[in-house]
Design an enzyme around this catalytic site. Structure first.
Site, PDB file in Angstrom:
ATOM      1  N   CYS A 221      -8.532   7.635   5.301  1.00  0.00           N
ATOM      2  CA  CYS A 221      -9.206   8.915   5.068  1.00  0.00           C
ATOM      3  C   CYS A 221      -9.585   9.228   3.728  1.00  0.00           C
ATOM      4  O   CYS A 221      -9.993  10.281   3.253  1.00  0.00           O
ATOM      5  CB  CYS A 221      -8.358  10.059   5.618  1.00  0.00           C
TER       6      CYS A 221
ATOM      7  N   CYS B 270      -5.272   6.611   0.363  1.00  0.00           N
ATOM      8  CA  CYS B 270      -5.272   6.172   1.718  1.00  0.00           C
ATOM      9  C   CYS B 270      -6.476   5.439   2.176  1.00  0.00           C
ATOM     10  O   CYS B 270      -7.745   6.167   2.249  1.00  0.00           O
ATOM     11  CB  CYS B 270      -5.060   7.586   2.818  1.00  0.00           C
TER      12      CYS B 270
ATOM     13  N   CYS C  14       2.868   6.082  -8.245  1.00  0.00           N
ATOM     14  CA  CYS C  14       3.172   7.643  -8.703  1.00  0.00           C
ATOM     15  C   CYS C  14       2.649   8.202  -7.773  1.00  0.00           C
ATOM     16  O   CYS C  14       1.392   8.290  -7.763  1.00  0.00           O
ATOM     17  CB  CYS C  14       3.124   7.547 -10.132  1.00  0.00           C
TER      18      CYS C  14
END
Ligand SMILES: [Zn+2]
Length: 132
Positions: A100, A97, A120
């Site tokens: 974060c 991400c 995946c």
């Protein structure tokens, strides 16, 4: 630009289940076919379980047969980061991400047409929001 989200391990532990914490914050991998979303075909968006950033969409989800949610593209390129991962005696590309730094999974070059990519992703790193 994606706004960065930073929290201490203690804060993440309070917010997440042990499984979510292990996968997203300690780079774990859920066992194939055990996650909540590998077989989810409902329309909607998949957000970061840690910070709520929109990461993937049902529009780009496909059935890879691997037992993990698989996407051929992220919702927005700037919302995911990739990094070379040399653990387990392999060179793979880790997907994180962008806000974060949660570990999401890995991206491979054997995906379907259009991009040829296969993201995946662990269900434990995602929070699905069904389209109303
Ligand atoms: Zn996040």
């Amino acid at each position: 630009m994606v706004q960065k989200v930073e929290k201490s391990p203690k804060e993440w532990k309070e917010q997440l289940t042990p499984e979510q914490y292990h996968v997203a914050r300690e780079k774990g991998t859920e066992r194939a076919f055990t996650g909540e979303y590998h077989d989810n075909k409902q329309p909607g968006v998949y957000k970061c379980v840690c910070c709520g950033t929109e990461l993937f969409r049902s529009d780009e989800k496909f059935d890879s047969g691997t037992g993990w949610p698989s996407f051929w593209a992220p919702a927005k390129a700037e919302n995911v980061d990739t990094k070379s991962d040399r653990s387990l005696f392999m060179v793979r590309t880790e997907v994180l991400c962008a806000a974060c730094d949660a570990h999401l999974g890995h991206v491979f070059n054997d995906g379907p047409a259009l991009t040829g990519k296969r993201y995946c992703i662990n269900s434990a790193s995602l929070d699905f929001e069904k389209k109303a």
